[in-house]
Design a protein around this motif. Structure first.
Motif, PDB file in Angstrom:
ATOM      1  N   GLU A 191       0.873  -1.166   0.000  1.00 38.56           N
ATOM      2  CA  GLU A 191       0.000   0.000   0.000  1.00 38.56           C
ATOM      3  C   GLU A 191       0.911   1.218   0.000  1.00 38.56           C
ATOM      4  O   GLU A 191       1.794   1.328   0.855  1.00 38.56           O
ATOM      5  CB  GLU A 191      -0.898  -0.003   1.241  1.00 38.56           C
ATOM      6  N   VAL A 192       0.731   2.101  -0.978  1.00 41.12           N
ATOM      7  CA  VAL A 192       1.552   3.315  -1.028  1.00 41.12           C
ATOM      8  C   VAL A 192       0.676   4.525  -0.750  1.00 41.12           C
ATOM      9  O   VAL A 192      -0.488   4.585  -1.157  1.00 41.12           O
ATOM     10  CB  VAL A 192       2.303   3.472  -2.377  1.00 41.12           C
ATOM     11  N   HIS A 193       1.270   5.465  -0.024  1.00 40.89           N
ATOM     12  CA  HIS A 193       0.557   6.670   0.407  1.00 40.89           C
ATOM     13  C   HIS A 193       1.221   7.865  -0.252  1.00 40.89           C
ATOM     14  O   HIS A 193       2.432   8.045  -0.125  1.00 40.89           O
ATOM     15  CB  HIS A 193       0.603   6.795   1.929  1.00 40.89           C
ATOM     16  N   ILE A 194       0.428   8.655  -0.944  1.00 39.95           N
ATOM     17  CA  ILE A 194       1.031   9.743  -1.719  1.00 39.95           C
ATOM     18  C   ILE A 194       0.491  11.116  -1.326  1.00 39.95           C
ATOM     19  O   ILE A 194       0.682  12.084  -2.038  1.00 39.95           O
ATOM     20  CB  ILE A 194       0.856   9.497  -3.241  1.00 39.95           C
ATOM     21  N   HIS A 195      -0.145  11.189  -0.156  1.00 35.51           N
ATOM     22  CA  HIS A 195      -0.656  12.501   0.273  1.00 35.51           C
ATOM     23  C   HIS A 195       0.435  13.348   0.922  1.00 35.51           C
ATOM     24  O   HIS A 195       0.279  14.547   1.074  1.00 35.51           O
ATOM     25  CB  HIS A 195      -1.843  12.336   1.224  1.00 35.51           C
ATOM     26  N   TRP A 196       1.538  12.721   1.317  1.00 35.45           N
ATOM     27  CA  TRP A 196       2.714  13.469   1.815  1.00 35.45           C
ATOM     28  C   TRP A 196       3.944  12.652   1.453  1.00 35.45           C
ATOM     29  O   TRP A 196       3.832  11.489   1.050  1.00 35.45           O
ATOM     30  CB  TRP A 196       2.592  13.747   3.314  1.00 35.45           C
ATOM     31  N   PRO A 197       5.157  13.225   1.581  1.00 36.15           N
ATOM     32  CA  PRO A 197       6.336  12.537   1.053  1.00 36.15           C
ATOM     33  C   PRO A 197       6.636  11.185   1.694  1.00 36.15           C
ATOM     34  O   PRO A 197       7.230  10.323   1.045  1.00 36.15           O
ATOM     35  CB  PRO A 197       7.477  13.525   1.335  1.00 36.15           C
ATOM     36  N   PHE A 199       7.936   9.093   5.534  1.00 34.25           N
ATOM     37  CA  PHE A 199       8.944   9.275   6.580  1.00 34.25           C
ATOM     38  C   PHE A 199      10.341   9.451   5.986  1.00 34.25           C
ATOM     39  O   PHE A 199      10.775   8.668   5.146  1.00 34.25           O
ATOM     40  CB  PHE A 199       8.949   8.068   7.529  1.00 34.25           C
ATOM     41  N   GLU A 200      11.020  10.505   6.421  1.00 36.40           N
ATOM     42  CA  GLU A 200      12.415  10.784   6.053  1.00 36.40           C
ATOM     43  C   GLU A 200      12.642  10.851   4.549  1.00 36.40           C
ATOM     44  O   GLU A 200      13.720  10.545   4.056  1.00 36.40           O
ATOM     45  CB  GLU A 200      13.356   9.770   6.723  1.00 36.40           C
ATOM     46  N   VAL A 201      11.619  11.242   3.821  1.00 33.14           N
ATOM     47  CA  VAL A 201      11.789  11.547   2.402  1.00 33.14           C
ATOM     48  C   VAL A 201      11.740  13.062   2.288  1.00 33.14           C
ATOM     49  O   VAL A 201      10.753  13.683   2.667  1.00 33.14           O
ATOM     50  CB  VAL A 201      10.668  10.921   1.543  1.00 33.14           C
ATOM     51  N   SER A 202      12.831  13.653   1.814  1.00 34.95           N
ATOM     52  CA  SER A 202      12.906  15.116   1.833  1.00 34.95           C
ATOM     53  C   SER A 202      12.987  15.672   0.417  1.00 34.95           C
ATOM     54  O   SER A 202      13.155  14.932  -0.545  1.00 34.95           O
ATOM     55  CB  SER A 202      14.125  15.570   2.647  1.00 34.95           C
ATOM     56  N   GLY A 203      12.883  16.973   0.323  1.00 38.07           N
ATOM     57  CA  GLY A 203      12.963  17.649  -0.968  1.00 38.07           C
ATOM     58  C   GLY A 203      11.639  18.316  -1.312  1.00 38.07           C
ATOM     59  O   GLY A 203      10.634  18.120  -0.635  1.00 38.07           O
ATOM     60  N   ASN A 204      11.663  19.117  -2.369  1.00 41.22           N
ATOM     61  CA  ASN A 204      10.409  19.741  -2.783  1.00 41.22           C
ATOM     62  C   ASN A 204       9.535  18.714  -3.497  1.00 41.22           C
ATOM     63  O   ASN A 204       9.953  17.579  -3.727  1.00 41.22           O
ATOM     64  CB  ASN A 204      10.674  20.980  -3.657  1.00 41.22           C
ATOM     65  N   ASP A 205       8.320  19.110  -3.825  1.00 40.07           N
ATOM     66  CA  ASP A 205       7.344  18.138  -4.310  1.00 40.07           C
ATOM     67  C   ASP A 205       7.812  17.399  -5.560  1.00 40.07           C
ATOM     68  O   ASP A 205       7.682  16.180  -5.662  1.00 40.07           O
ATOM     69  CB  ASP A 205       5.993  18.821  -4.584  1.00 40.07           C
ATOM     70  N   SER A 206       8.375  18.127  -6.520  1.00 36.63           N
ATOM     71  CA  SER A 206       8.767  17.453  -7.763  1.00 36.63           C
ATOM     72  C   SER A 206       9.922  16.481  -7.500  1.00 36.63           C
ATOM     73  O   SER A 206       9.986  15.389  -8.095  1.00 36.63           O
ATOM     74  CB  SER A 206       9.134  18.462  -8.856  1.00 36.63           C
TER      75      SER A 206
END
Length: 261
Positions: A191-197, A199-206
């Motif tokens: 199950e993948v969640h794409i409403h926020w980056p 845990f510990e995934v950083s950077g701007n949205d693109s």
């Protein structure tokens, strides 16, 4: 063998970084099956009528090993999740003779065996092992990487890895790829969640979306093929906190490792 610290990032989807281009490439990618699978649930085994709340789809076509391993009672499922999750799928797999290990940090005892084929472990599968020298890490001493658990349990292979880990999936997937643990897995249902980056995934949205896409392309390079996508329309239609992309915040993706015949 050299240790990899980072996944290879794919080129940007457009000449200059753009969330619109990254999002449309990513959403198209997760919505497009790469291989067809005709038998995707346990109903195709005789005597089963399954009622799972979520479509945890596995590929039971004859050309892949899973159906043969279920029939010979040799299959193994690892399920990563949190207490409130529906465990109907795990019960169905255990009832079909699979050895099922459910990892859930919220259970009361370190290890519980329920029935002949189902074990619960008070462990959280993470993308790093705790460092015993750091006091804060002692709180997480029941947190381990999947590769560490495989070694400790003496398991060489997992036929199915199911994960519903509330946004830790991206870093866990990265760890499985970097440490080549993914090659010990026959099918992945995440199950993948794409409403926020996550845990510990950083950077701007693109940058975040390019990273997600690059992870999935790494799976493809390791001969995993996406055969089923479930878009959960009961969840908010959010993509990185935006409503622009007509995307659910939650998808369930199923891959088969085509090296496992």
């Amino acid at each position: 063998q050299t240790v990899r610290w980072h996944i290879e990032l794919q080129p940007w989807a457009s000449p200059t970084p753009s969330l619109n281009y990254e999002a449309s490439r990513f959403l198209k990618y997760i919505s497009t099956s790469q291989i067809s699978c005709e038998h995707m649930n346990l109903n195709s085994l005789k005597g089963y009528s399954e009622t799972t709340k979520k479509p945890w789809s596995i590929c039971l076509d004859e050309r892949f090993s899973l159906i043969h391993r279920i029939r010979s009672k040799q299959c193994r499922l690892y399920s990563l999740g949190l207490g409130k999750n529906d465990n109907q799928f795990e019960l169905s797999m255990a009832n079909s003779g699979c050895e099922v290990h459910r990892f859930d940090p919220s259970i009361k005892a370190a290890h519980i065996q329920e029935g002949q084929h189902l074990w619960y472990h008070r462990l959280s599968i993470d993308w790093r092992d705790p460092n015993p020298a750091i006091p804060a890490h002692k709180l997480h001493s029941n947190t381990k990487k999947l590769g560490t658990v495989l070694n400790e349990f003496g398991h060489q292979k997992i036929d199915v890895l199911k994960a519903d880990v509330e946004s830790a999936e991206w870093k866990i997937l990265e760890n499985l790829i970097l440490e080549d643990v993914v090659e010990q897995i026959g099918q992945l249902v995440f199950e993948v969640h794409i409403h926020w980056p996550g845990f510990e995934v950083s950077g701007n949205d693109s940058t975040v979306v390019r990273y997600w896409y690059s992870l999935l392309r790494e799976l493809e390079l390791k001969d995993f093929r996406l055969f089923h996508t479930y878009k959960d329309l009961s969840k908010p239609q959010m993509f990185l906190k935006k409503e622009a992309f007509n995307a659910s915040s939650c998808y369930t993706l199923s891959w088969v490792n085509t090296r496992w015949k």
